[in-house]
Design an enzyme around this catalytic site. Sequence first.
Site, short mmCIF file in Angstrom:
data_model
loop_
_atom_site.label_atom_id
_atom_site.label_comp_id
_atom_site.label_asym_id
_atom_site.label_seq_id
_atom_site.Cartn_x
_atom_site.Cartn_y
_atom_site.Cartn_z
CB SER A 186 24.17 76.80 97.96
OG SER A 186 23.76 77.90 97.66
CG ASN A 246 34.46 72.84 101.25
OD1 ASN A 246 33.70 73.56 102.15
ND2 ASN A 246 34.88 73.61 100.28
CG ASN A 263 27.96 69.91 94.96
OD1 ASN A 263 29.20 69.66 95.18
ND2 ASN A 263 27.45 70.91 94.15
CG LEU A 295 28.45 63.46 89.37
CD1 LEU A 295 27.88 63.59 91.03
CD2 LEU A 295 29.40 62.04 89.36
CG LEU A 320 25.87 71.72 86.95
CD1 LEU A 320 26.60 70.44 87.46
CD2 LEU A 320 26.22 72.15 85.83
CG ASP A 321 26.11 73.28 90.16
OD1 ASP A 321 26.29 72.30 90.96
OD2 ASP A 321 26.69 73.75 89.61
CB THR A 338 36.02 81.81 105.58
OG1 THR A 338 37.30 82.11 104.98
CG2 THR A 338 36.06 81.85 107.16
CD GLN A 339 30.97 82.81 106.42
OE1 GLN A 339 29.90 82.37 107.02
NE2 GLN A 339 31.92 83.60 106.97
CG HIS A 373 27.64 75.80 93.36
ND1 HIS A 373 28.29 75.07 92.41
CD2 HIS A 373 27.13 76.79 92.89
CE1 HIS A 373 28.52 76.04 91.36
NE2 HIS A 373 27.72 77.13 91.59
C1 GAR Z 1 34.76 75.10 96.68
O1 GAR Z 1 34.78 76.62 96.74
C2 GAR Z 1 33.63 74.41 96.24
O2 GAR Z 1 32.57 75.07 96.68
C3 GAR Z 1 33.88 74.50 95.05
O3 GAR Z 1 35.09 74.22 94.61
C4 GAR Z 1 35.90 74.80 95.60
C5 GAR Z 1 36.60 73.50 96.56
O4 GAR Z 1 37.59 73.88 97.40
N1 GAR Z 1 33.22 73.47 94.31
C6 GAR Z 1 32.51 73.76 92.92
O5 GAR Z 1 32.80 74.64 92.36
C7 GAR Z 1 31.49 72.58 92.62
N2 GAR Z 1 30.68 72.93 91.46
P1 GAR Z 1 38.21 72.91 98.26
O6 GAR Z 1 39.04 71.76 97.35
O7 GAR Z 1 39.39 73.67 98.98
O8 GAR Z 1 37.28 72.29 99.19
#
Ligand code: GAR
Length: 220
Positions: free
Chosen positions: A144, A19, A115, A101, A152-153, A180-181, A117
Site C-alpha cells: 500500500s 524502491n 510511505n 516518527l 503508524l501505518d 515487484t509491485q 508499506h
Molecule cells: C519495502 O518492502 C517497503 O515496503 C518496506 O521495506 C522494504 C524496503 O525495501 N517498508 C516497511 O516495512 C515500512 N514499514 P527497499 O529498501 O528495497 O525499498
Amino acid sequence: MTTLVTKKIVVLISGNGTNLQAIIDKLHNSELANQKVEVVAVISNKADAYGLQRASDAGINTQVVLSEGINSREQYDLLLSEAIDTFQPDLILMAGFMRILSTQFVNKYIGKMLNIHPSLLPKYQGVNTHQRAIDAGDSEHGASVHFVTPELDSGPTVLQAKVPVFAEDTAEDLAERVLTQEHLIYPLVTQWFLSERLMMVNSQAVLDGEILPENGYAAD
Ligand code: GAR
C-alpha cells in the site's frame, strides 16, 4: 525559452533501496506536466544502507542522520527535519525507512509525505508483514502507498497492489513478489502527487477531485 519549475523529492531510507531505485529510474531528472522532477537528496538513518550507494551512483546528494546513540525520538526527528529542510522538498518519500516518527515531525510535513508499506493496509501494520500473511493463511497479500499521518501505518491509502499467496511460499518469496509491485505503484503515486492530481484533504486522499475509498484507488 521557458525555464521549468523543479519539483524536489527527498527520499528517506534505511536499507537496500530498491524502491528508491525505482523512483530514480522512472522519475529522477524527468519532465512531468511541464515541470522537472529531481530527487534532491537521499537521507538514511543507517550508514551502511545500500540505497546510499544507489543514490551516489545516480549523482544524488546523500546524508546520514544516525539514530544510533540518540535516545529521544523527538531529538532524532529534529535532526532529521533539519537535514530535510536544507533541501526544501515538495515531497518526502519514505522508502523502507524503518523508524517510527514523532507526531510533531509528521505534523510538520503532513500532506507532503508518502510511505510504502508491504501489506494490504489496514492489515498487518508494523513489521514481519509477509510471515504474518502466510501464518494467517491469506490467499492474497500486497503493498500500500499511503499519506503519512501520526498513527503508524494508518494514513489514507492512495493505491494498493495485490499478489497471490501460494501454499509453498516462504516470507522471502512473498517479499520478492510484493516488491515487484511496489516498484510499479510507488513511482505512479509519486507522479500523481507531483502533477497535483493527488492531495490529502481533511485526512482523506483525493485523486482528480474524488475522495479515494479506504483501500485507495481501485481500477475495477
Ligand atoms: C519495502 O518492502 C517497503 O515496503 C518496506 O521495506 C522494504 C524496503 O525495501 N517498508 C516497511 O516495512 C515500512 N514499514 P527497499 O529498501 O528495497 O525499498
